[in-house]
Design a protein around this motif. Structure first.
Motif, mmCIF file in Angstrom:
data_model
loop_
_atom_site.group_PDB
_atom_site.id
_atom_site.type_symbol
_atom_site.label_atom_id
_atom_site.label_comp_id
_atom_site.label_asym_id
_atom_site.label_seq_id
_atom_site.Cartn_x
_atom_site.Cartn_y
_atom_site.Cartn_z
ATOM 1 N N ARG A 28 11.919 -79.133 9.760
ATOM 2 C CA ARG A 28 11.889 -80.390 10.533
ATOM 3 C C ARG A 28 13.275 -80.728 11.089
ATOM 4 O O ARG A 28 13.397 -81.172 12.236
ATOM 5 N N ALA A 29 14.314 -80.512 10.266
ATOM 6 C CA ALA A 29 15.676 -80.825 10.739
ATOM 7 C C ALA A 29 16.047 -79.908 11.895
ATOM 8 O O ALA A 29 16.704 -80.336 12.859
ATOM 9 N N ALA A 30 15.633 -78.657 11.826
ATOM 10 C CA ALA A 30 15.938 -77.710 12.907
ATOM 11 C C ALA A 30 15.237 -78.158 14.194
ATOM 12 O O ALA A 30 15.867 -78.229 15.257
ATOM 13 N N ILE A 31 13.961 -78.472 14.095
ATOM 14 C CA ILE A 31 13.205 -78.883 15.286
ATOM 15 C C ILE A 31 13.807 -80.179 15.857
ATOM 16 O O ILE A 31 13.985 -80.328 17.061
ATOM 17 N N TYR A 32 14.143 -81.086 14.976
ATOM 18 C CA TYR A 32 14.763 -82.363 15.385
ATOM 19 C C TYR A 32 16.025 -82.106 16.206
ATOM 20 O O TYR A 32 16.336 -82.822 17.153
ATOM 21 N N ASN A 33 16.749 -81.053 15.808
ATOM 22 C CA ASN A 33 18.009 -80.729 16.500
ATOM 23 C C ASN A 33 17.825 -79.725 17.639
ATOM 24 O O ASN A 33 18.802 -79.149 18.133
ATOM 25 N N GLY A 34 16.585 -79.508 18.032
ATOM 26 C CA GLY A 34 16.323 -78.661 19.199
ATOM 27 C C GLY A 34 16.332 -77.163 18.936
ATOM 28 O O GLY A 34 16.416 -76.362 19.867
ATOM 29 N N LEU A 35 16.264 -76.764 17.674
ATOM 30 C CA LEU A 35 16.267 -75.334 17.352
ATOM 31 C C LEU A 35 14.839 -74.824 17.153
ATOM 32 O O LEU A 35 13.952 -75.581 16.755
ATOM 33 N N GLN A 36 14.663 -73.539 17.391
ATOM 34 C CA GLN A 36 13.389 -72.895 17.079
ATOM 35 C C GLN A 36 13.451 -72.427 15.619
ATOM 36 O O GLN A 36 14.532 -72.116 15.117
ATOM 37 N N VAL A 37 12.292 -72.405 14.946
ATOM 38 C CA VAL A 37 12.277 -72.002 13.528
ATOM 39 C C VAL A 37 11.265 -70.884 13.323
ATOM 40 O O VAL A 37 10.153 -70.942 13.851
ATOM 41 N N LYS A 38 11.649 -69.886 12.559
ATOM 42 C CA LYS A 38 10.687 -68.839 12.194
ATOM 43 C C LYS A 38 10.635 -68.696 10.681
ATOM 44 O O LYS A 38 11.675 -68.600 10.016
ATOM 45 N N GLY A 39 9.420 -68.728 10.142
ATOM 46 C CA GLY A 39 9.205 -68.561 8.704
ATOM 47 C C GLY A 39 9.071 -67.080 8.396
ATOM 48 O O GLY A 39 8.280 -66.372 9.020
ATOM 49 N N ILE A 40 9.851 -66.616 7.442
ATOM 50 C CA ILE A 40 9.837 -65.198 7.049
ATOM 51 C C ILE A 40 9.148 -65.112 5.685
ATOM 52 O O ILE A 40 9.581 -65.764 4.724
ATOM 53 N N TYR A 41 8.080 -64.335 5.598
ATOM 54 C CA TYR A 41 7.279 -64.281 4.371
ATOM 55 C C TYR A 41 7.804 -63.234 3.386
ATOM 56 O O TYR A 41 8.320 -62.203 3.766
ATOM 57 N N ARG A 42 7.648 -63.557 2.097
ATOM 58 C CA ARG A 42 7.984 -62.631 0.997
ATOM 59 C C ARG A 42 9.459 -62.232 0.968
ATOM 60 O O ARG A 42 9.815 -61.074 0.789
ATOM 61 N N GLY A 43 10.304 -63.178 1.176
ATOM 62 C CA GLY A 43 11.746 -62.966 1.029
ATOM 63 C C GLY A 43 12.274 -61.889 1.958
ATOM 64 O O GLY A 43 11.843 -61.765 3.113
ATOM 65 N N TYR A 44 13.215 -61.105 1.437
ATOM 66 C CA TYR A 44 13.841 -60.080 2.282
ATOM 67 C C TYR A 44 12.843 -59.006 2.700
ATOM 68 O O TYR A 44 13.037 -58.324 3.695
ATOM 69 N N ARG A 45 11.771 -58.868 1.928
ATOM 70 C CA ARG A 45 10.778 -57.858 2.297
ATOM 71 C C ARG A 45 10.186 -58.168 3.679
ATOM 72 O O ARG A 45 10.022 -57.285 4.521
ATOM 73 N N ILE A 70 5.251 -71.772 -0.023
ATOM 74 C CA ILE A 70 4.240 -71.346 0.957
ATOM 75 C C ILE A 70 4.693 -70.077 1.684
ATOM 76 O O ILE A 70 3.867 -69.347 2.217
ATOM 77 N N LEU A 71 5.995 -69.822 1.689
ATOM 78 C CA LEU A 71 6.496 -68.603 2.343
ATOM 79 C C LEU A 71 6.377 -67.390 1.425
ATOM 80 O O LEU A 71 6.719 -66.276 1.829
ATOM 81 N N LYS A 72 5.887 -67.619 0.185
ATOM 82 C CA LYS A 72 5.833 -66.556 -0.833
ATOM 83 C C LYS A 72 7.255 -66.076 -1.129
ATOM 84 O O LYS A 72 8.190 -66.337 -0.373
ATOM 85 N N THR A 73 7.366 -65.378 -2.238
ATOM 86 C CA THR A 73 8.672 -64.823 -2.563
ATOM 87 C C THR A 73 8.458 -63.423 -3.112
ATOM 88 O O THR A 73 7.336 -63.048 -3.438
ATOM 89 N N ALA A 74 9.529 -62.659 -3.151
ATOM 90 C CA ALA A 74 9.400 -61.290 -3.650
ATOM 91 C C ALA A 74 10.757 -60.805 -4.105
ATOM 92 O O ALA A 74 11.782 -61.396 -3.770
ATOM 93 N N ARG A 75 10.713 -59.750 -4.873
ATOM 94 C CA ARG A 75 11.967 -59.044 -5.154
ATOM 95 C C ARG A 75 11.921 -57.787 -4.290
ATOM 96 O O ARG A 75 10.871 -57.151 -4.178
ATOM 97 N N CYS A 76 12.995 -57.482 -3.611
ATOM 98 C CA CYS A 76 12.972 -56.405 -2.624
ATOM 99 C C CYS A 76 14.139 -55.448 -2.847
ATOM 100 O O CYS A 76 15.282 -55.752 -2.500
ATOM 101 N N ASN A 77 13.824 -54.301 -3.447
ATOM 102 C CA ASN A 77 14.883 -53.328 -3.735
ATOM 103 C C ASN A 77 15.442 -52.704 -2.462
ATOM 104 O O ASN A 77 16.607 -52.315 -2.411
ATOM 105 N N GLU A 78 14.598 -52.595 -1.441
ATOM 106 C CA GLU A 78 15.040 -51.964 -0.193
ATOM 107 C C GLU A 78 16.219 -52.724 0.425
ATOM 108 O O GLU A 78 17.094 -52.122 1.054
ATOM 109 N N PHE A 79 16.214 -54.040 0.235
ATOM 110 C CA PHE A 79 17.292 -54.850 0.820
ATOM 111 C C PHE A 79 18.630 -54.572 0.122
ATOM 112 O O PHE A 79 19.681 -54.918 0.633
ATOM 113 N N MET A 80 18.549 -53.935 -1.025
ATOM 114 C CA MET A 80 19.780 -53.588 -1.756
ATOM 115 C C MET A 80 20.441 -52.352 -1.136
ATOM 116 O O MET A 80 21.548 -51.992 -1.529
ATOM 117 N N THR A 81 19.746 -51.675 -0.204
ATOM 118 C CA THR A 81 20.323 -50.477 0.413
ATOM 119 C C THR A 81 20.800 -50.805 1.841
ATOM 120 O O THR A 81 20.210 -51.656 2.513
#
Ligand code: ADP
Length: 326
Positions: A28-45, A70-81
Motif C-alpha cells: 500500500r505504501a508503494a502504491i501510495y507513492n506511485g510505485l508498482q509492486v510485484k509479489g514474489i512467491y516462495r521466497g528466493y525460489r 500469503i506470499l508463502k515462504t521457502a528455504r532455497c539452497n539454489e540462492f546460496m550459489t
C-alpha cells in the motif's frame, strides 16, 4: 526523488505472524507513492523460477489479521550459489523489478546482502522472525505474538503442574537466542529460563535446583530455549531424572504452534510501520539496510550490522526473573 519504479516483495525463511501485515504495508505504501509492486512467491525460489504476480491494493485486502504469509515462504539452497543468484537477477530484469523488500530472519537478510552486493540491486530488509534475534532493532515482526502464544500455553500447563506437584520443562523456539524463553518465563511467572546465552557460563539447571524452589513451591515450570547450546528440554528432564531423583518431571515441546496464529496488535502496528518505512527508504534511495525500531523510532541498520552482531540479552531481565521466582 527515488529512481526505483517497481518494487518486488518476498517473505523468506521461517514464517512469523505479522508478515502479512508487512506485505500489506509495503504494497500500500508503494502504491501510495506511485510505485508498482510485484509479489514474489516462495521466497528466493520464486525469484529464481519467476513465480511473480503484480500486486494492486486489493491483493492485500483482508490479510492484516492473518498469520503465516500469503506470499508463502521457502528455504532455497539454489540462492546460496552464484548461478542461482544470477538467474534471480535475470528474472528481476525481465520483470522490471528494480528494488527488493525482503521480509525474513538472519538467513534471508544474509542472502539479500550478498545479492545486493553482487548485482548492485537496492535491497531493503524487514526483520520478520519470532526469535527476535536481529541486532539493531528492539523487536522483530512475530516476536510479540509468539510470546503471547507461549503465555497461553504455559498458563495451561501450570494448572496441571500445580495439581500434580510436577516439575515441567517447557521448550520454546529461539535457536541461538533466549528472548522468547526469558521473557516468556517472566511473563508467565515461570521459575526459571534456560537460555543459550548463558549455557557456557553456568550450569543453569544446577543453579535452578540450588535456588531451592522446593522450599516454597511444590510445582515448577522451567522454560528452555530450543538450541544446540542448551540441549533442549528433554536433555534437562533426563538430567533431573538421573541427578535429582524424586522430582516428578514432565516435558512439553511447544514447537510449531508458536509460529502460527493471528498477529497481536503490537506485531500488526510494528509490521505496518516497518513496511511503510521500507518504502520511505526506497524513495530516499537507501539500499542494503534493514528497517528496525529503536526506542519507538524507525532506524536504518546496515545489513552487515544487523546480521553479524549478536543481540545482547539484558542482564536486568535475568535478575527480574530470579528475584520474582522465589
Ligand atoms: P531465516 O531467514 O528465517 O533466518 P534461513 O536461515 O533458512 O531463514 O534462510 C532463508 C533463506 O535465505 C535460505 O533458504 C536461502 O535461500 C537464503 N540464504 C540464507 N543464507 C544465505 C547465504 N549465505 N547466501 C545466500 N542466500 C542465503
Amino acid at each position: 526523488m527515488g529512481t526505483v519504479k517497481c518494487v518486488g516483495i518476498l517473505t523468506s525463511g521461517g514464517d512469523a505472524p505479522g508478515m502479512n501485515a508487512a506485505i500489506r504495508a509495503v504494497t500500500r505504501a508503494a502504491i501510495y507513492n506511485g510505485l508498482q509492486v510485484k509479489g514474489i512467491y516462495r521466497g528466493y525460489r520464486g525469484l529464481i523460477t519467476g513465480e511473480i504476480v503484480e500486486f494492486k491494493s486489493q491483493n492485500v485486502s483482508n490479510i492484516i489479521q492473518l498469520g503465516g504469509t500469503i506470499l508463502k515462504t521457502a528455504r532455497c539452497n539454489e540462492f546460496m550459489t552464484p548461478e542461482g543468484r544470477q538467474t534471480a537477477y535475470e528474472t528481476m530484469q525481465k520483470e522490471g523489478i528494480d528494488a527488493l523488500v525482503v521480509i525474513g530472519g538472519d538467513g534471508s537478510l544474509t542472502g539479500a546482502r550478498i545479492f545486493a552486493q553482487e548485482f548492485n540491486v537496492p535491497c531493503i530488509g524487514l526483520p520478520g522472525t519470532i526469535d527476535n534475534d536481529l541486532y539493531g532493532t528492539d523487536t522483530t515482526i512475530g516476536y510479540d505474538t509468539a510470546l503471547n502464544t507461549i503465555l497461553e500455553a504455559v498458563d495451561k500447563i501450570r494448572d496441571t503442574a500445580t495439581s500434580h506437584d510436577r516439575l515441567f520443562f517447557v521448550e520454546v523456539m529461539g535457536r541461538d537466542a533466549g528472548f522468547l524463553a526469558l521473557n516468556g518465563a517472566i511473563a508467565s511467572g515461570a521459575e526459571a529460563a534456560i537460555i543459550p546465552e548463558f549455557s557456557t557460563e553456568v550450569d543453569q539447571l544446577e543453579e535452578f535446583i540450588k535456588n531451592g524452589f522446593r522450599k516454597s513451591k511444590n510445582s515448577s515450570i522451567v522454560i528452555v530455549a530450543e538450541s544446540e547450546l542448551t540441549g533442549g528440554a528433554m536433555h534437562y528432564a533426563e538430567r533431573v531424572k538421573n541427578e535429582y531423583p524424586g522430582y516428578d518431571v514432565r516435558v512439553t515441546i511447544l514447537g510449531h504452534l508458536q509460529r502460527g496464529g493471528s498477529p497481536s496488535a503490537h506485531d500488526r502496528i510494528l509490521a505496518s510501520r516497518l513496511g511503510a518505512a521500507a518504502i520511505d527508504a526506497i524513495m530516499e534511495d537507501q539500499r542494503n539496510v534493514m528497517i528496525g525500531i529503536e526506542n519507538d523510532e524507525i532506524v536504518y541498520v546496515p545489513f552487515t550490522k544487523a546480521i553479524k552482531n549478536d543481540k545482547p540479552i539484558k542482564k536486568e531481565l535475568v535478575n527480574v526473573l530470579r528475584e520474582l521466582s522465589i
